[in-house]
Design a protein around this motif. Sequence first.
Motif, PDB file in Angstrom:
ATOM      1  N   HIS A  71       0.841  -1.192   0.000  1.00 28.06           N
ATOM      2  CA  HIS A  71       0.000   0.000   0.000  1.00 28.06           C
ATOM      3  C   HIS A  71       0.877   1.243   0.000  1.00 28.06           C
ATOM      4  N   HIS A  76       1.487   3.876   2.003  1.00 25.67           N
ATOM      5  CA  HIS A  76       2.156   4.587   3.098  1.00 25.67           C
ATOM      6  C   HIS A  76       3.646   4.650   2.807  1.00 25.67           C
ATOM      7  N   HIS A  83      -7.157  -1.764   4.553  1.00 23.93           N
ATOM      8  CA  HIS A  83      -6.381  -0.821   5.372  1.00 23.93           C
ATOM      9  C   HIS A  83      -6.518   0.611   4.838  1.00 23.93           C
ATOM     10  N   ASP A 133      -0.407  -4.276   5.748  1.00 24.74           N
ATOM     11  CA  ASP A 133      -1.252  -3.688   6.792  1.00 24.74           C
ATOM     12  C   ASP A 133      -2.692  -4.082   6.481  1.00 24.74           C
TER      13      ASP A 133
HETATM   14 ZN   LIG Z   1      -0.120   1.428   6.503  1.00 21.62          ZN
END
Ligand SMILES: [Zn+2]
Length: 305
Positions: free
Chosen positions: A16, A18, A70, A91
């Motif tokens: 993802h 982040h 997430h 996550d």
């Molecule tokens: Zn994350």
Amino acid sequence: MWLDPLVVRSFAFISHAHTDHARRHKEALLTPQTLALIPESRRPRGWRMLGFGETMRRGDGKVTLYPAGHMLGSAQLHFEHEGTSVLYTGDIKLRQPGGAPPTHVPRADVLILESTYGRPHFRFGDPDSTVEAIARWCRLALDSRATPVLLCHALGKTEEVMLALAPYGFEFALEKRCAPCARDYAAAGRSLPSWVELDGEPAPGRVVIAPPSGKDEIRRLGRYRTALVSGWAKDADFARLFGADATFDLSDHCDFDELVEVVERSGADQVYTVHGYTEDFARFLRRRGVRAWALEANEQLALAL
Ligand SMILES: [Zn+2]
């Protein structure tokens, strides 16, 4: 194939957007939404996009991505090779607000699980009730002519909280660090309730969302109240650190019980934990008869299957 590696690799899965997971890899495997949410300067040099439920061959193996719940684009990776399967969650969050079905966990022999909240005092309330409590808190602040300020991480959390609060009809003002993330979210295909960017002036009648750190812009709002929206709300020391007036345990990660549920639903009899309370959660699983280990440092470099 490297899973969310922290240094540049030739072929890496990015679960993802982040920033702790995004590096300029030679080639990356990711979802189209994750690619759209990674700023230009941090993008991999080459990429292979894979949608949810689509399968890609890699040598004799097969890779399939599943939603991780997430944030927008977040994916679990399922890998199959000669009858053995591995699931890497990235996550992950099971329970979703707004009546959405919980995240599906595919079955696998080996599970690599993020264990951010792997201690039993991290048990979060039902997301819908928590969203309702946040809405009530915002309404109360507005009614007493104070600006409600929700402290949320800029990418993912801010946008998901706006979407969860959308049915309550609030107008939003975003702190400058949240604004580009909200624009990217909309560009990646998820339209958000209307918002303006904070410009150093008070924002009467609006719900303000700002990252938990650095409150300079918030102090210019005049009368305001702050609420930390995070799983860390369950940790009194941590919650106190942020000096918020209120805390809400709405999280984009699994709580302790959801982590146990992921293990059960995967059917895995071999579990590796990464991130957060890895040792605590692995020890808990071993007591329940699951072969579980915390993956640390060098052990993370290769999995013997
Ligand atoms: Zn994350």
